[in-house]
Design a protein around this motif. Structure first.
Motif, PDB file in Angstrom:
ATOM      1  N   ASN A  22       0.810  -1.566  -0.079  1.00 49.75           N
ATOM      2  CA  ASN A  22      -0.014  -0.260   0.091  1.00 49.75           C
ATOM      3  C   ASN A  22       1.170   1.321  -0.190  1.00 49.75           C
ATOM      4  OD1 ASN A  22      -1.668   1.763   1.111  1.00 49.75           O
ATOM      5  ND2 ASN A  22      -3.374   0.610   1.872  1.00 49.75           N
ATOM      6  N   PRO A  23       0.900   2.013  -1.031  1.00 50.03           N
ATOM      7  CA  PRO A  23       1.943   2.754  -0.976  1.00 50.03           C
ATOM      8  C   PRO A  23       1.528   3.878   0.413  1.00 50.03           C
ATOM      9  CG  PRO A  23       0.495   2.956  -2.964  1.00 50.03           C
ATOM     10  CD  PRO A  23      -0.164   1.873  -2.322  1.00 50.03           C
ATOM     11  N   TRP A  24       0.657   4.054   0.508  1.00 53.18           N
ATOM     12  CA  TRP A  24       0.037   5.148   1.650  1.00 53.18           C
ATOM     13  C   TRP A  24       0.602   4.819   2.455  1.00 53.18           C
ATOM     14  CZ3 TRP A  24      -1.214   9.465  -0.004  1.00 53.18           C
ATOM     15  CH2 TRP A  24      -1.980   8.966  -1.263  1.00 53.18           C
ATOM     16  N   VAL A  25       1.633   3.172   2.627  1.00 51.57           N
ATOM     17  CA  VAL A  25       2.049   2.987   4.256  1.00 51.57           C
ATOM     18  C   VAL A  25       3.513   2.661   4.141  1.00 51.57           C
ATOM     19  CG1 VAL A  25       1.863   0.602   5.706  1.00 51.57           C
ATOM     20  CG2 VAL A  25      -0.066   1.773   4.662  1.00 51.57           C
ATOM     21  N   THR A  26       3.663   2.372   3.038  1.00 51.61           N
ATOM     22  CA  THR A  26       5.086   2.199   2.661  1.00 51.61           C
ATOM     23  C   THR A  26       5.743   3.251   1.223  1.00 51.61           C
ATOM     24  OG1 THR A  26       4.698   0.620   0.756  1.00 51.61           O
ATOM     25  CG2 THR A  26       5.315  -0.561   3.105  1.00 51.61           C
ATOM     26  N   ASP A  27       5.475   3.940   1.655  1.00 55.49           N
ATOM     27  CA  ASP A  27       5.988   5.317   0.555  1.00 55.49           C
ATOM     28  C   ASP A  27       6.667   4.439  -0.226  1.00 55.49           C
ATOM     29  OD1 ASP A  27       6.648   7.144   3.709  1.00 55.49           O
ATOM     30  OD2 ASP A  27       4.872   7.290   2.331  1.00 55.49           O
ATOM     31  N   ASP A  28       6.058   3.532  -1.175  1.00 56.80           N
ATOM     32  CA  ASP A  28       6.108   3.024  -2.259  1.00 56.80           C
ATOM     33  C   ASP A  28       5.289   3.112  -3.238  1.00 56.80           C
ATOM     34  OD1 ASP A  28       7.757   1.875  -3.985  1.00 56.80           O
ATOM     35  OD2 ASP A  28       7.244  -0.371  -3.307  1.00 56.80           O
ATOM     36  N   ASP A  29       5.420   3.274  -4.635  1.00 59.82           N
ATOM     37  CA  ASP A  29       4.413   3.451  -5.628  1.00 59.82           C
ATOM     38  C   ASP A  29       4.313   2.355  -6.839  1.00 59.82           C
ATOM     39  OD1 ASP A  29       6.031   6.593  -7.495  1.00 59.82           O
ATOM     40  OD2 ASP A  29       6.983   4.812  -6.448  1.00 59.82           O
ATOM     41  N   THR A  30       5.360   1.583  -6.053  1.00 61.62           N
ATOM     42  CA  THR A  30       5.366  -0.062  -7.197  1.00 61.62           C
ATOM     43  C   THR A  30       3.729   0.070  -7.693  1.00 61.62           C
ATOM     44  OG1 THR A  30       6.579  -0.797  -5.949  1.00 61.62           O
ATOM     45  CG2 THR A  30       6.362  -2.039  -7.730  1.00 61.62           C
ATOM     46  N   TYR A  31       3.143  -0.006  -6.791  1.00 63.91           N
ATOM     47  CA  TYR A  31       1.592  -0.487  -7.105  1.00 63.91           C
ATOM     48  C   TYR A  31       1.134   0.217  -7.698  1.00 63.91           C
ATOM     49  CZ  TYR A  31      -3.869  -1.373  -6.307  1.00 63.91           C
ATOM     50  OH  TYR A  31      -4.787  -1.406  -6.497  1.00 63.91           O
ATOM     51  N   TRP A  32       1.156   1.711  -7.963  1.00 67.91           N
ATOM     52  CA  TRP A  32       0.641   2.410  -8.844  1.00 67.91           C
ATOM     53  C   TRP A  32       1.179   2.650 -10.297  1.00 67.91           C
ATOM     54  CZ3 TRP A  32       1.595   7.040  -5.315  1.00 67.91           C
ATOM     55  CH2 TRP A  32      -0.037   6.472  -4.066  1.00 67.91           C
ATOM     56  N   ALA A  33       2.463   2.083 -10.280  1.00 66.37           N
ATOM     57  CA  ALA A  33       2.707   2.137 -11.381  1.00 66.37           C
ATOM     58  C   ALA A  33       2.862   0.541 -12.050  1.00 66.37           C
ATOM     59  CB  ALA A  33       4.153   1.169 -11.549  1.00 66.37           C
ATOM     60  N   MET A  34       2.273  -0.331 -11.399  1.00 69.57           N
ATOM     61  CA  MET A  34       2.526  -1.738 -11.885  1.00 69.57           C
ATOM     62  C   MET A  34       0.439  -1.699 -12.407  1.00 69.57           C
ATOM     63  SD  MET A  34       3.218  -4.348  -9.132  1.00 69.57           S
ATOM     64  CE  MET A  34       3.273  -5.673 -10.373  1.00 69.57           C
TER      65      MET A  34
END
Lengths: 573, 237
Positions: free
Chosen positions: A375-387
Motif C-alpha cells: 500500500n503506497p500510503w503505508v510504505t511510501d512505495d508507488d510500485t502499486y500505481w506503476a503496476m
C-alpha cells in the motif's frame, strides 16, 4: 369510517404556530386578576356566568399589547373565527362585531369556549361526528335544520314517499319537515326564488354564470345532512342511537350548562364546516393529510372572503375556487397514474444482485483485501500505481480477471481493449470495435468536428460499398441514414448500441474462452507482498498492504513471503 | 337469545360512549375537577368492559359460516354499530388524554378556561354506569396516574379494534341500516332502548328538577288551602 384523531401517515400532530400563539392569548385572558372582566348573562330564569363583552375584549387587548384599536379588532375577529370566542346573539356571524362603526361594542356578546373545541387540537372533523351532531340538532329543533330567518329553498334530492306521508304539514311557518324535502317559502323570499321554482341546490354549475345566490344554499345543514346520509348510510343506526343517547346524557345537567355546551358545539361545527368545494365534488371529506392543509386554507380564505363581502356572493368567486380544486385533482390523478406505471424491482432481486456484486468484487478491492505489493500510503512505495497504470506491458492478474466480469470492464480498460482488438482481428470482425470507438469519439468529441466526423464515419463504415462495412439491421440503418441529414452528436447512437450488443453477445464470450485470453491470464503478474523493515524490537511485523477488512485479526494469518526487494517491479511469480 | 343479549349490551355501550363524550366536553373548562376525572375513568372502564363482552358475543356468530343470510345481516348490522361505537370511544379517549395533559389540575400556573359551565356531571356518569349515585374517592395525584392509565387503555382499545378488523371480515358498505334519514325524529320508544339488567334508573338530582318538585308541592298545598277556605266560607254563609 370515522377518521378519528389517529395521526395519518404516522406524523405526530404538530400545532400550527399561529394557533399556539392564540391559545396563549386566550389563556392569559383567563387570569382572574389581570384577565378580561367577566359578567353574567341573564336569560329568563337561568344565570350563566363568564360572559364578556366585545368592548372589554378590545380594550384588554389594547392595554396588554399596546396596539391600536384596529389591530385589536382584527385580533379579536381572528379569535372568534378560529373558535376561541363565540358570539351569543348571532352565532353564525363569526366576527368580533363588524368593523363598520366602533361603537357597537355595547352589546353583550362573547363567551369563551372549552378546550375540547379549540382549533389547535386539530383533529380531522370526522363525518360520523358531524352526522351525529346534525341528528341531534334535528331532534332538538324538531326537524327544522334551518334557522327561522333564513330563506327556504327547493332541494332536489330524492324524497322517500313513505317518509313524506308520515309527516304532517307543519303548522307554523318556521318549522320545516326534512322528510318531504319541501321547505316552505318564507316571508323574505329571495328575488330568485320568486322568479321560478327552479331546482337548484348543491350544484351551482347548473346555474347560469353571474347569478348570485345566498351562501346558505349549499353550505346548508340540510344539504350536509342529506349528503352524509347518502355517504355513510351503513352507520346510520349508530348515528341515530348516539344522537339520542347524547341528548339524554345532556339532560342530566343543569339547564345553564346544557345551553353553554350546545352553543359551544354549534360554534365548533360552524368553524369546522366542511369546505364547500369538497362537498360539491362529492369527494371524500376525510382527505389525506396533504390535502387537509389545502382544504383548511381554502376554507379559511373562502370564509373570510365571504364574510367580508356579506351574505350574497357572486358566482364568479366561487367558480374560481371550484376550478382550482378540479385542476388540482386532475393533476393528482395524473401524478398517481404515472407513479403506477413506473417499473419497480423487488428488493429480493436487488439484494441478490448486490450480494453477487460484493462477493465478486471483494478480492479486487484494495481496501477490503489489501493491495499488493504494498500500500503506497503505508510504505511510501508507488510500485502499486506503476503496476496498475492504464497502459502497462504486463497487466496484473487481478486486472485480467476483472475483464471477465463484464464486457464494459473489458472495454473500459485500454489494455483490455487492445487485446480484444487483437482477438477480433484474428476473427476478421475488427471493424465492429473500430466503429464503436469512432462513435464514442463522436459523442465525446468537440462540437465543431461533429459534421466532419459523421461524414467520415459514414464513408468508412456505413456506406453501401464501404471499406469496413459493419453489419447493422435494416431498421436501424434506415433510421441512421435519415438522421445523417441533420448530423448531431447522438445521431449514431442506435447503430452504436446495436454493434455493442452484437459484440457483447457474440465476440465477447468467445474471447473469454479463447487461447489468447488464457495466455494473458497465465502471463499476468502477481506481485509479492513486500516485507516491511521494522525495528528488531517489534513483536509483530507490520503488513505493508494491510487489509482493512482483516485488520482486527490480521496477525499471523498472512503468509510471509520471502523478502523481495521493495523496488522490484516485475517480481517473480 | 344471543341477538337480544347483544342488542342490550350494545345499547349499554352506546349509552356509556355518549356519556363519556359528554364528560370529555368539559375537560379543561371551569367545571373541571378531580371528580370529573374520576367519573371519566369509571365511565370509560365500564365502556371497555362492555366492549369486551360484546366482542366475545358477536365474534362467534360472524365467523360461523353456516349462518343464514338474514341472521348474518342482522349480526353484521350490530357489528358495524359496535365498531363505530368503539372508534368514537377511542377518539374521545385520545381527546381526553390530550386535554388532560394540557390542563393538569394541580399546576398553579395554568388556570382552567372559564367556560361558564358549572355544576357537576355526576348525573351523567351515574347514568352511564346505570347506578344511582357515584362515590368520589380519589387521592390528590389522581389525575396524573389516571393519564398513564388512560394511555394504556387507549392502546388496548386500539389493539382491540385492529384485532376485530383482522378476525372478522364484514364489508361495511354492504350493510343496510335500519334507520332512515330523519328517523331520530320518530318517538324514541321505538328504538328499544333497554339497559343491561332491566330498567335504567333515571337520575333526578338536578337542582332545577328539585325546585320544580318543590314548586309543585307548594302550589298544590296552596290550592288545597284555598279549596278548604272556600268550603268553610260556603258552609258559614
Amino acid at each position: 369510517m370515522a377518521a378519528g384523531p389517529a395521526p395519518l401517515g404516522g406524523h405526530p400532530r404538530a400545532q400550527k404556530p399561529h394557533l399556539s400563539k392564540m391559545e396563549r392569548v386566550v389563556v392569559s385572558m383567563q387570569d382572574p386578576d389581570q384577565g378580561v372582566k367577566m359578567q353574567s348573562q341573564r336569560l329568563l330564569i337561568t344565570v350563566i356566568p363568564h360572559a364578556v363583552t366585545g368592548n372589554d375584549v378590545v380594550e384588554w387587548l389594547i392595554q396588554k399589547y399596546c396596539i391600536a384599536e384596529d389591530e385589536a379588532l382584527h385580533l379579536g375577529t381572528l379569535l372568534v373565527q378560529h373558535g376561541y370566542l363565540y358570539p351569543l346573539r348571532d352565532p353564525r356571524r363569526l366576527l368580533l362585531r363588524p368593523d363598520e362603526t366602533p361603537y357597537r361594542f355595547q352589546v353583550r356578546l362573547n363567551w369563551e369556549q372549552t378546550p375540547y373545541f379549540w382549533m389547535s387540537t386539530l383533529w380531522p372533523a370526522a363525518e360520523l361526528d358531524y352526522a351525529i351532531y346534525l341528528a341531534k340538532k334535528n331532534i332538538r329543533k324538531q326537524g327544522a335544520l334551518v334557522d327561522h330567518e333564513k330563506v327556504g329553498y327547493h332541494h332536489p334530492s330524492p324524497a322517500t314517499p313513505a317518509e313524506s306521508s308520515q309527516r304532517n304539514p307543519s303548522p307554523t311557518s318556521g318549522a320545516h319537515s326534512p322528510g318531504s324535502k319541501l321547505i316552505q317559502m318564507h316571508k323574505h323570499t329571495h328575488p330568485i326564488e320568486g322568479v321560478s321554482e327552479g331546482r337548484w341546490g348543491v350544484h351551482p354549475p347548473e346555474l347560469g354564470v353571474g347569478k348570485s345566490f345566498p351562501l346558505e344554499t349549499f353550505n346548508h345543514p340540510q344539504a350536509h345532512y342529506d349528503q352524509l346520509h347518502r355517504k355513510i348510510n351503513h352507520t346510520w343506526d349508530l348515528v341515530v342511537m348516539q344522537a339520542r343517547e347524547q341528548l339524554r346524557a345532556a339532560k342530566q345537567r343543569r339547564k345553564g350548562d346544557r345551553l353553554v355546551i350546545a352553543c359551544q358545539e354549534q360554534t365548533y361545527w360552524l368553524v369546522n364546516r366542511p369546505p364547500v368545494s369538497l362537498l360539491l365534488e362529492g369527494g371524500s371529506w376525510t382527505a389525506e393529510k396533504s390535502l387537509q392543509g389545502q382544504c383548511v386554507s381554502l376554507r379559511c380564505s373562502l370564509r373570510t372572503c365571504l364574510l367580508t363581502l356579506g351574505k350574497d356572493v357572486s358566482f364568479e368567486i366561487l367558480a374560481k375556487f371550484l376550478t382550482k380544486t378540479v385542476d388540482f385533482y386532475k393533476r393528482r390523478i395524473e401524478c398517481c397514474r404515472k407513479a403506477l406505471g413506473r417499473t419497480r424491482v423487488k428488493s429480493s432481486v436487488c439484494l441478490e444482485a448486490y450480494l453477487k456484486f460484493s462477493s465478486q468484487r471483494g478480492p479486487h478491492d484494495p481496501l477490503l483485501s489489501g493491495c499488493l505489493p504494498s500500500n503506497p500510503w503505508v510504505t511510501d512505495d508507488d510500485t502499486y500505481w506503476a503496476m496498475n497504470a492504464p497502459s502497462v506491458a504486463v497487466p496484473t492478474k487481478l486486472r485480467v480477471e476483472q475483464w471477465a466480469f463484464s464486457f464494459r470492464e473489458l472495454l473500459e480498460d485500454p489494455v483490455g481493449r487492445a487485446h480484444f482488438m487483437d482477438f477480433l482481428q484474428t476473427e476478421f470482425s475488427a471493424e465492429n470495435l473500430s466503429f464503436w470507438e469512432a462513435c464514442e469519439e463522436l459523442r465525446h468529441g468537440g462540437q465543431a468536428q461533429v459534421p466532419a466526423l459523421v461524414d467520415a464515419v459514414y464513408q468508412q463504415f456505413l456506406a453501401p460499398g464501404a471499406a469496413r462495412w459493419v453489419n447493422i439491421d435494416s431498421r436501424t440503418m434506415e433510421r441512421t441514414l435519415e438522421g445523417l441529414g441533420r448530423p448531431h452528436r447522438h445521431v449514431l447512437d442506435d447503430a452504436q448500441l446495436h454493434i455493442y450488443m452484437l459484440m457483447k453477445k457474440d465476440s465477447y464470450p468467445r474471447f473469454l474462452k479463447s487461447d489468447l485470453y488464457k495466455d494473458l491470464l497465465a502471463e499476468a503478474v502477481v506481485p509479492l507482498e513486500t516485507k516491511r523493515r521494522v525495528f528488531p524490537f517489534m513483536w509483530k511485523p507490520r503488513h505493508s498492504s494491510p487489509s482493512l477488512a482483516l485488520l482486527p485479526t490480521s496477525t499471523s494469518g498472512e503468509p510471509e513471503a520471502a523478502a523481495g526487494s521493495p523496488g522490484g517491479g516485475d517480481g517473480e511469480t | 337469545m344471543a341477538k337480544e343479549e347483544c342488542k342490550a349490551l350494545l345499547d349499554a355501550l352506546n349509552k356509556a360512549t355518549a356519556c363519556y363524550h359528554h364528560l370529555v366536553l368539559t375537560i379543561g373548562g371551569s367545571a373541571d375537577s378531580q371528580n370529573l376525572r374520576e367519573e371519566l375513568q369509571k365511565t370509560r372502564q365500564k365502556a371497555q368492559e362492555l366492549a369486551v363482552a360484546i366482542r366475545a358475543r358477536l365474534t362467534p356468530p360472524l365467523r360461523d359460516r353456516g349462518l343464514g343470510a338474514e341472521e348474518r345481516a342482522e349480526f353484521e348490522r350490530l357489528w358495524v354499530a359496535f365498531s363505530g361505537c368503539l372508534e368514537l370511544l377511542e377518539a374521545d379517549m385520545r381527546r381526553a388524554l390530550a386535554l388532560g395533559t394540557e390542563f393538569p389540575l394541580h399546576a398553579p400556573r395554568r388556570p382552567l378556561v372559564r367556560t361558564g359551565v358549572e355544576g357537576g356531571a355526576s348525573g351523567v356518569a351515574a347514568r352511564a354506569l346505570s347506578a344511582r349515585s357515584l362515590r368520589h374517592e380519589g387521592e390528590r395525584d389522581f389525575d396524573v396516574e389516571d393519564l398513564h392509565q388512560l394511555e394504556r387503555e387507549i392502546l388496548k382499545v386500539g389493539e382491540m379494534i385492529q384485532d376485530m378488523e383482522m378476525k372478522v371480515n364484514v364489508p361495511r358498505w354492504t350493510v343496510q341500516a335500519r334507520q332512515t334519514a330523519g328517523a331520530e325524529l320518530l318517538s324514541s320508544a321505538s328504538a328499544g332502548v333497554s339497559s343491561v339488567g332491566g330498567v335504567s334508573v333515571q337520575q333526578r338530582m338536578g337542582p332545577c328538577d328539585l325546585s320544580k318538585a318543590l314548586a309543585a308541592t307548594i302550589f298544590s298545598a296552596v290550592l288545597l288551602a284555598a279549596v278548604a277556605l272556600a268550603v268553610c266560607v260556603a258552609k258559614l254563609s
